[in-house]
Design a protein around this motif. Structure first.
Motif, short mmCIF file in Angstrom:
data_model
loop_
_atom_site.label_atom_id
_atom_site.label_comp_id
_atom_site.label_asym_id
_atom_site.label_seq_id
_atom_site.Cartn_x
_atom_site.Cartn_y
_atom_site.Cartn_z
N THR A 68 1.02 -1.01 0.09
CA THR A 68 0.25 -0.62 -0.33
C THR A 68 0.56 1.47 -0.18
OG1 THR A 68 -0.03 0.72 2.37
CG2 THR A 68 -1.24 -0.91 1.13
N ALA A 69 2.48 0.82 0.18
CA ALA A 69 3.29 2.68 -0.26
C ALA A 69 2.84 3.06 -0.92
CB ALA A 69 4.37 1.66 -0.02
N PRO A 70 2.82 4.47 -0.43
CA PRO A 70 2.99 5.21 -1.98
C PRO A 70 4.06 5.27 -2.59
CG PRO A 70 4.00 6.48 0.36
CD PRO A 70 3.20 4.85 0.51
N ASN A 71 3.41 5.34 -3.80
CA ASN A 71 5.24 5.09 -5.35
C ASN A 71 4.76 6.17 -6.77
OD1 ASN A 71 3.67 3.32 -7.13
ND2 ASN A 71 2.83 2.52 -5.25
N GLY A 72 5.45 5.46 -7.09
CA GLY A 72 5.80 6.57 -8.97
C GLY A 72 4.62 6.45 -9.46
N SER A 156 11.30 4.85 -8.47
CA SER A 156 11.32 3.05 -7.84
C SER A 156 12.12 2.81 -6.72
CB SER A 156 12.08 1.87 -8.89
OG SER A 156 13.34 2.24 -9.84
N LYS A 157 13.54 3.88 -6.40
CA LYS A 157 13.85 2.39 -5.52
C LYS A 157 13.14 4.04 -3.80
CE LYS A 157 19.17 3.10 -3.71
NZ LYS A 157 20.42 3.56 -3.80
N GLY A 161 11.67 1.51 -1.09
CA GLY A 161 12.25 1.91 0.56
C GLY A 161 11.22 2.29 1.45
N ILE A 162 10.03 2.83 0.82
CA ILE A 162 9.38 3.45 1.68
C ILE A 162 8.34 1.45 1.80
CG2 ILE A 162 6.77 4.60 2.33
CD1 ILE A 162 7.88 6.68 -0.40
N SER A 163 7.58 1.50 1.00
CA SER A 163 6.58 -0.56 0.47
C SER A 163 7.75 -0.78 1.82
CB SER A 163 7.08 -0.57 -0.57
OG SER A 163 6.87 -1.84 -0.53
N THR A 164 9.29 -0.93 2.06
CA THR A 164 9.96 -1.87 2.65
C THR A 164 9.97 -1.53 4.41
OG1 THR A 164 11.24 -2.29 1.06
CG2 THR A 164 12.70 -2.61 3.50
N GLY A 165 9.97 -0.13 4.50
CA GLY A 165 9.44 0.05 5.98
C GLY A 165 8.41 0.04 6.26
N PHE A 166 7.12 0.41 5.58
CA PHE A 166 6.20 -0.07 5.88
C PHE A 166 6.07 -1.48 6.20
CE2 PHE A 166 2.67 2.81 3.74
CZ PHE A 166 2.76 3.54 4.12
N LEU A 167 6.52 -2.72 5.55
CA LEU A 167 6.57 -4.08 5.77
C LEU A 167 7.43 -4.49 6.97
CD1 LEU A 167 6.05 -7.10 4.88
CD2 LEU A 167 8.56 -7.01 3.72
#
Ligand code: IYR
Length: 231
Positions: A68-72, A156-157, A161-167
């Protein structure tokens, strides 16, 4: 103003839906923020894992949060490979240790090794086999849509990175320990997991329960006010 100004959005007709915003009483907001931070403060990187399996559905639910992370441009430029198979874990450990040996014996400058000394790491990575799951996270440079069109990704980086932080936060919240492991280079993950070369390994997340006698280095975090300013 020109007589005829046509905006892209007028032609494209963008479909919008009402925001599902969960209003929290003001009196509750600070309390919730503090509960969240007091829990996140307890997170530590763990290098000593137990073999205890992860209860069914926990990692799956945490991955639901990660995506669900914000992404480009909403292209979701990430791929998560979950490894539970012991033969694949062994192959990953062997390849990672090969790279780590080179890192600790020659590649790493002394300055880097000095910074790492208080953490006490070395080239041996038994946790890659002990932990019940590894999540190899890949950063995608392109996306293929169902009709076969290939488009490049953006930011993408940052997105991965944000998605990994969410995880990591979700796993901690669910009661699991993690380690962000970054053997370098990590190309071996593409080979072992049969991922295309347009996907760059971002990091290897080790997931599980800490070993009963798990110890972590006595390190300190900077006081928050040294890292944050308000204008
Ligand atoms: N990848 C190596 C080295 C390492 C580098 C950093 I920066 C760390 O914070 C920890 C370890 C290893 O995993 O041992």
């Amino acid at each position: 103003m020109p007589l005829l100004t046509i905006f892209f959005s007028d032609i494209l007709e963008i479909s919008k839906a009402p925001l599902n915003f969960w209003e929290i009483p003001e009196s509750e907001m600070k309390r919730r923020a503090q509960i969240f931070s007091s829990h996140l403060i307890q997170r530590r990187s763990v290098r000593d894992f137990s073999e205890r399996p992860i209860p069914k559905g926990v990692l799956e639910a945490c991955l639901e949060s990660a995506v669900t992370a914000p992404n480009g441009a909403n292209l979701q430029p990430w791929h998560f490979s979950v490894i539970r198979d012991s033969k694949i874990k062994k192959a990953i450990r062997e390849a990672a240790e090969e790279e780590e040996k080179k890192f600790y014996n020659s590649r790493a400058p002394n300055e880097w090794l000095d910074s790492l000394a208080p953490i006490g790491t070395n080239a041996k990575k038994p946790f890659l086999e002990t932990a019940p799951a590894l999540v190899a996270i890949f950063q995608k440079s392109e996306i293929t849509s169902p009709d076969g069109t290939v488009s490049r990704t953006y930011y993408s980086k940052e997105s991965v990175g944000i998605s990994t932080g969410f995880l990591i936060s979700s796993l901690h919240h669910a009661g699991l320990a993690t380690l962000t492991h970054t053997p370098s280079p990590m190309k071996f993950l593409n080979e072992i997991l049969a991922r295309p070369l347009s996907e760059k390994p971002f990091l290897l997340l080790v997931v599980g329960f800490p070993a009963p006698d798990c110890h972590v280095p006595n390190i300190h975090r900077l006081p928050t006010e040294k890292m944050v300013e308000f204008h």
